[in-house]
Design a protein around this motif. Structure first.
Motif, short mmCIF file in Angstrom:
data_model
loop_
_atom_site.label_atom_id
_atom_site.label_comp_id
_atom_site.label_asym_id
_atom_site.label_seq_id
_atom_site.Cartn_x
_atom_site.Cartn_y
_atom_site.Cartn_z
N SER A 2 1.10 -1.18 0.30
CA SER A 2 0.37 0.47 -0.14
C SER A 2 0.96 1.20 -0.76
N ARG B 107 0.85 4.48 -3.31
CA ARG B 107 0.60 5.15 -3.22
C ARG B 107 1.37 6.63 -3.55
N GLN B 108 2.99 6.05 -2.95
CA GLN B 108 4.17 7.27 -3.94
C GLN B 108 4.37 6.68 -5.34
N GLY C 138 -0.94 6.83 -6.14
CA GLY C 138 -2.54 5.96 -5.70
C GLY C 138 -2.97 5.18 -7.31
N CYS D 208 -3.33 1.23 -9.09
CA CYS D 208 -4.06 -0.09 -8.52
C CYS D 208 -3.23 -0.88 -7.74
#
Length: 313
Positions: free
Chosen positions: A78, A82-83, A86, A88
């Motif tokens: 996760s 995010r890095q 975002g 999937c």
């Protein structure tokens, strides 16, 4: 590899031997330009001469290559997702160069993952190409504006093995809108019955796992019609017989994996540009298929891509 003095299979990879440290370092530098990897070094004192204060060391370079291959299905941690803006977390590996090229099959978004980013938060594939199964394309509807490369589409498929047994169908988003057509056989991962470790799916918290993910088109039927051997071949380096006892079935598995690699070369012009293909000596008969068949042309390697026969020593 030209300066190596020996090459041997090892249980967890392959060993290259060099007479000079600089030659080994040059090979490691080359590997870093073609595949995401990291390495460690060590040295061992072999001999010394106290009279003239000289020492002879053996240097070892241990290179670790990322465990992700083309067509692997991965779930990004996760934090890493995010890095990466975002994206999937559930993504498909399009190819591996000196970076890992990933695609979100639900949106068509592509991301390049550098080696240093991978090693800060490493992960392993959820599924590899050995787990691919066949699906029949029943319907396909492009989504969004036309694209030259990856075209997003809604694809309706059924398991090839289910034909005549049940009416189970799946409609899934796919990045293969420019490749697939009704009646084609596609290869994909069936996740509806997959037994996955919860730790591997950490990045998907709060998101549903899709029933399946389509990976690529299958040219199995076209290859069945081909009544000739390939007019090209690869050159392989000679390796010393390993000191260990290979696992049962290792030779057969190596043959299967080599055939898969050759098929990947036929289907992927970008991959072929990084590898030398050589003409075979034998004259090849014509292919028993429609010369205007687009699928047959898709796996044909042009003569202009082939090099003349070469002997490696």
């Amino acid at each position: 590899h030209q300066q190596s003095i020996n090459i041997k299979d090892a249980p967890d990879g392959i060993d290259f031997y060099y007479g000079h440290r600089s030659h080994a370092q040059k090979f490691v530098d080359f590997l870093q330009t073609v595949v995401p990897c990291r390495y460690k070094t060590a040295k061992e004192l072999v001999s010394q001469d106290a009279n003239n204060n000289s020492y002879n060391y053996k240097y070892t370079f241990s290179v670790e290559v990322v465990p992700v291959c083309k067509d692997d299905l991965v779930c990004l941690p996760s934090k890493l997702a995010r890095q990466c803006g975002g994206i999937c977390p559930l993504a498909l590996c399009l190819r591996v160069t000196n970076q890992i090229i990933l695609v979100d099959t639900s949106t068509g978004r592509v991301m390049d993952l550098r080696a240093d980013v991978f090693w800060r938060d490493p992960f392993r594939p959820l599924r590899s190409s050995k787990s691919l199964i066949e699906f029949v394309v029943l319907d396909i509807e492009p989504v969004g504006p036309p694209q030259t490369r990856l075209q997003l589409a809604e694809v309706t498929v059924a398991r090839y093995s289910d034909l005549g047994k049940n009416d189970t169908q799946y409609t899934v988003p796919s990045h293969l809108g420019n490749v697939l057509k009704v009646g084609d056989i596609a290869l994909g991962y069936d996740l509806s019955h997959a037994n996955l470790n919860d730790a591997d799916l950490d990045g998907l918290r709060g998101q549903d796992l899709p029933d399946l993910i389509l990976v690529k088109k299958s040219y199995r039927e076209i290859r069945k019609k081909r009544n000739k051997p390939r007019p090209w071949t690869l050159k392989q380096l000679s390796k010393e017989v390993p000191d260990f006892t290979p696992r049962r079935g290792a030779e057969e598995m190596e043959t299967v994996e080599m055939e898969r690699f050759l098929e990947d070369l036929e289907e992927d012009p970008e991959l072929r540009r990084t590898i030398n293909l050589y003409k075979t000596k034998a004259r090849q008969p014509a292919m028993d298929s429609n010369p205007h068949d687009e699928d047959a042309e898709a796996i044909e390697v042009g003569l202009e891509e082939l090099l003349e026969e070469l002997t490696l020593t």
